[in-house]
Design a protein around this motif. Structure first.
Motif, PDB file in Angstrom:
ATOM      1  N   ASP A  14       0.849  -1.195   0.000  1.00 18.37           N
ATOM      2  CA  ASP A  14       0.000   0.000   0.000  1.00 18.37           C
ATOM      3  C   ASP A  14       0.884   1.243   0.000  1.00 18.37           C
ATOM      4  OD1 ASP A  14       0.988  -0.235   2.528  1.00 18.37           O
ATOM      5  OD2 ASP A  14      -0.929  -0.083   3.572  1.00 18.37           O
ATOM      6  N   GLY A  15       0.309   2.394   0.214  1.00 18.31           N
ATOM      7  CA  GLY A  15       1.053   3.654   0.166  1.00 18.31           C
ATOM      8  C   GLY A  15       2.161   3.737   1.195  1.00 18.31           C
ATOM      9  N   TRP A  18       5.153   1.571   0.048  1.00 17.45           N
ATOM     10  CA  TRP A  18       5.879   2.231  -1.040  1.00 17.45           C
ATOM     11  C   TRP A  18       6.680   3.414  -0.515  1.00 17.45           C
ATOM     12  CZ3 TRP A  18       7.252  -0.065  -5.106  1.00 17.45           C
ATOM     13  CH2 TRP A  18       6.462  -1.029  -5.710  1.00 17.45           C
TER      14      TRP A  18
END
Length: 128
Positions: A14-15, A18
């Protein structure tokens, strides 16, 4: 293998994950730049100061208590970094400027030493 084929290699990225990957990549590039343009000692000081900064940020974020040993170590690290940063750079110190007369004397002395036959003789012959 079946789970990898059904969900894919990057399943669960997910964000936040990353962002961590991006930060690790940038950290690696910063280490490479430090090693190229500075030296290993600077890298070690930077790593030590990063650990101290991380610990100091952990106090308000995670309520981690500071121990006296940590405070002594942090003070030693910061003072060593300050001493290293303020040390004079002696590796590329230029020699004092010479007068033109001094330069001529040095050149004349070097030329006379090259043409002197005593330099080619052994010490026993030169003393006799």
């Amino acid at each position: 293998g079946l789970q990898l084929r059904s969900y894919g290699l990057l399943h669960g990225f997910d964000g936040v994950v990353w962002l961590v990957v991006l930060l690790n990549g940038c950290g690696g590039l910063l280490v490479a730049a430090t090693m190229k343009y500075a030296d290993n000692i600077v890298k070690c000081f930077a790593a030590a100061l990063a650990i101290i900064t991380g610990m100091l940020l952990s106090v308000p974020l995670f309520n981690v208590p500071l121990s006296p040993i940590f405070l002594v170590g942090a003070a030693s690290t910061v003072s060593a970094t300050m001493l290293y940063a303020r040390a004079p750079d002696l590796s590329c110190a230029a020699p004092p400027p010479r007068d033109s007369e001094d330069e001529e004397a040095v050149l004349m002395e070097a030329n006379s030493a090259r043409s002197s036959p005593r330099l080619l003789e052994s010490p026993a012959v030169a003393n006799n």
